[in-house]
Design an enzyme around this catalytic site. Structure first.
Site, mmCIF file in Angstrom:
data_model
loop_
_atom_site.group_PDB
_atom_site.id
_atom_site.type_symbol
_atom_site.label_atom_id
_atom_site.label_comp_id
_atom_site.label_asym_id
_atom_site.label_seq_id
_atom_site.Cartn_x
_atom_site.Cartn_y
_atom_site.Cartn_z
ATOM 1 N N GLY A 58 31.022 -16.808 18.770
ATOM 2 C CA GLY A 58 30.390 -17.119 17.493
ATOM 3 C C GLY A 58 29.489 -18.343 17.568
ATOM 4 O O GLY A 58 28.405 -18.378 16.995
ATOM 5 N N SER A 59 29.933 -19.363 18.301
ATOM 6 C CA SER A 59 29.153 -20.600 18.381
ATOM 7 C C SER A 59 27.785 -20.335 19.006
ATOM 8 O O SER A 59 26.755 -20.786 18.482
ATOM 9 C CB SER A 59 29.896 -21.648 19.216
ATOM 10 O OG SER A 59 31.126 -21.959 18.616
ATOM 11 N N GLN B 223 34.401 -15.138 10.052
ATOM 12 C CA GLN B 223 35.680 -14.995 9.339
ATOM 13 C C GLN B 223 35.729 -13.760 8.446
ATOM 14 O O GLN B 223 36.778 -13.445 7.874
ATOM 15 C CB GLN B 223 35.958 -16.239 8.485
ATOM 16 C CG GLN B 223 36.237 -17.493 9.295
ATOM 17 C CD GLN B 223 37.572 -17.465 10.033
ATOM 18 O OE1 GLN B 223 38.493 -16.744 9.653
ATOM 19 N NE2 GLN B 223 37.683 -18.246 11.088
ATOM 20 N N HIS C 225 37.323 -13.037 19.160
ATOM 21 C CA HIS C 225 38.723 -13.494 19.152
ATOM 22 C C HIS C 225 39.276 -13.735 17.760
ATOM 23 O O HIS C 225 40.452 -14.065 17.599
ATOM 24 C CB HIS C 225 38.909 -14.716 20.069
ATOM 25 C CG HIS C 225 38.368 -16.014 19.564
ATOM 26 N ND1 HIS C 225 39.177 -16.968 18.994
ATOM 27 C CD2 HIS C 225 37.121 -16.533 19.552
ATOM 28 C CE1 HIS C 225 38.438 -18.027 18.666
ATOM 29 N NE2 HIS C 225 37.182 -17.781 18.995
ATOM 30 N N CYS D 136 38.685 -27.097 15.335
ATOM 31 C CA CYS D 136 37.729 -27.939 16.052
ATOM 32 C C CYS D 136 37.824 -29.398 15.624
ATOM 33 O O CYS D 136 37.495 -30.289 16.386
ATOM 34 C CB CYS D 136 36.320 -27.450 15.799
ATOM 35 S SG CYS D 136 36.227 -25.677 15.699
HETATM 36 C C1 PLP Z 1 35.716 -19.526 15.047
HETATM 37 C C2 PLP Z 1 34.454 -19.675 14.309
HETATM 38 C C3 PLP Z 1 33.233 -19.883 14.981
HETATM 39 C C4 PLP Z 1 33.169 -20.070 16.471
HETATM 40 O O1 PLP Z 1 33.361 -18.891 17.191
HETATM 41 P P1 PLP Z 1 33.716 -19.007 18.756
HETATM 42 O O2 PLP Z 1 33.698 -17.582 19.226
HETATM 43 O O3 PLP Z 1 35.051 -19.633 18.842
HETATM 44 O O4 PLP Z 1 32.627 -19.803 19.372
HETATM 45 C C5 PLP Z 1 32.088 -19.982 14.236
HETATM 46 N N1 PLP Z 1 32.114 -19.872 12.899
HETATM 47 C C6 PLP Z 1 33.249 -19.664 12.219
HETATM 48 C C7 PLP Z 1 33.208 -19.539 10.742
HETATM 49 C C8 PLP Z 1 34.464 -19.563 12.895
HETATM 50 O O5 PLP Z 1 35.585 -19.397 12.212
#
Ligand code: PLP
Length: 396
Positions: free
Chosen positions: A71-72, A180, A202, A325
């Site tokens: 996601g990042s 989410q 994940h 985080c």
């Molecule tokens: C977990 C999360 C991310 C980051 O995703 P990763 O796959 O861990 O990099 C980004 N945005 C939201 C809203 C998240 O909950």
């Protein structure tokens, strides 16, 4: 008893996802860029996964799906791409909100240093961004609006379709971090006027380290990772085939079982809310009306979130005080501060996030443990004594 109630931080890999990925770790391990037929099986699996994801999120074509490391990365690429392509047309204004994930906020900070101007919208006390506020912030030189679909700390859901429609009307690219929301509630990029969307495997029972950036046809993507010509030249690096195959399988499973999972999770969540609200001087954070099924976020006055988490851990409950985080830092959650909560209250926050693997027995265990731990901490706290003796007024 060990209760995992931190599904917004990460989830276990489902059997379906694991079974789907195993052959790509063991027997079918070719590099999809290789020409021999052995590797073509991996290539086919990659393209099939792309088709599956496209269908499940309502994309017009599989060509709009780019696999990332999570996601990042998807957030970084979406935001930088829109910003940099806007800048070429003299547009250097970006709109977002104060309660985004740090993958969004820190990318915006980076762009600020490159000379972009960023408007971060206030979030109302209910944890919902108003479309009118987005409209009022839009300028001639706005290059991007990015608003998260569902908040990771408090679970509130934003009016994405309406914000998307507004941006479409104004000709401004619209990105949403849907990490989410995906797999937990209906998401359809075309119907919801979404130009770019991030998701992460994940958070819905695929492994860590794989995600997706959806970019509608016509969106110009810039590379964050340079390398080979993978992902239509937009993301260098050998594709994580096992992860990608697992992501597609997990997403399909989550979407297909969304109704039954929701029906299972809601009563558990509601019981947590009902029982934990009986703790005096407690408060539920975020509107329950616009909400993902599994997330519970509450504040308990007079206690410190970190101590609460440590004691819950000692009683077998895995929970969080907000986002994974920021834990480890003593700053209160930027999300709760964005809702207008005072520092003292925001410090005493607890996030419990449930998934379909949780059970009512586990919820009962949480309900037994949390009130005890809260009283224990309050009894030891000088702040609580001041509140109870009237030296300081209760804020909730
Ligand atoms: C977990 C999360 C991310 C980051 O995703 P990763 O796959 O861990 O990099 C980004 N945005 C939201 C809203 C998240 O909950």
């Amino acid at each position: 008893m060990m209760v995992y109630a931190d599904n917004a931080a990460t989830t276990c890999v489902s059997k379906t996802a694991l079974d789907a990925m195993l052959p790509y770790l063991t027997t079918c391990y070719g590099n999809p860029s290789s020409l021999y037929s052995f590797a073509q099986e991996a290539k086919e699996a990659l393209e099939e996964a792309r088709e599956t994801v496209a269908k499940l999120i309502g994309a017009a074509s599989a060509r709009e799906i780019y696999f990332t490391s999570g996601g990042s990365e998807a957030d970084n690429q979406a935001i930088c791409s829109a910003a940099w392509s806007g800048a070429k047309k003299g547009k250097k204004h970006l709109i977002s909100t104060k309660f985004e994930h740090h993958a969004v906020l820190h990318t915006l900070d980076k762009l600020k240093k490159e000379g972009f101007e960023v408007t971060l919208l206030d979030v109302h006390e209910d944890g919902v961004v108003r479309v009118e506020d987005v409209a009022a912030a839009i300028r001639e030189d706005t290059a991007l609006v990015t608003v998260m679909f569902a908040n990771n700390e408090i679970g509130t859901v934003q009016p994405i379709r309406e914000i998307g429609a507004l941006c479409r009307e104004k000709g401004i690219p619209f990105h949403t971090d849907a990490v989410q929301a995906i797999g937990h509630m209906p998401v359809h990029v075309q119907e919801m006027n979404i130009d770019m969307l991030s998701l992460s495997g994940h958070k819905f029972h695929a492994p860590k380290g794989v995600g997706v950036l959806y970019a509608r046809r016509g969106m110009l993507l810039s590379n964050i990772i340079e390398g080979g010509a993978q992902e239509r030249g937009k993301r260098g690096g050998t594709e994580n085939i096992p992860g990608i195959v697992a992501l597609a399988a997990a997403l399909k499973e989550s979407v297909e079982h969304m109704e039954e999972n929701t029906a299972k999770i809601i009563p558990m969540r509601d019981k947590l809310f009902a029982e934990l609200s009986k703790i005096p001087h407690s408060k539920i954070n975020g509107s329950l009306e616009h909400h993902v099924p599994g997330t519970v976020n509450m504040c308990f006055e007079g206690i410190e979130g970190e101590s609460l988490l440590l004691l819950l851990d000692a009683h077998g409950v895995c929970a969080s005080s907000g986002s994974a985080c920021t834990s480890g830092s003593l700053d209160p959650s930027h999300v709760l501060l964005a809702l207008g909560l005072p520092h003292e209250i925001a410090h005493g926050s607890l996030r419990l996030s449930l998934g379909e693997y949780n059970t009512m027995e586990e919820v009962d265990h949480i309900i037994e443990v949390v009130p005890k731990v809260v009283s224990y901490l309050r009894n030891m706290s000088p702040i609580w004594e001041d509140l109870e003796t009237g030296k300081k007024p209760h804020l909730i």
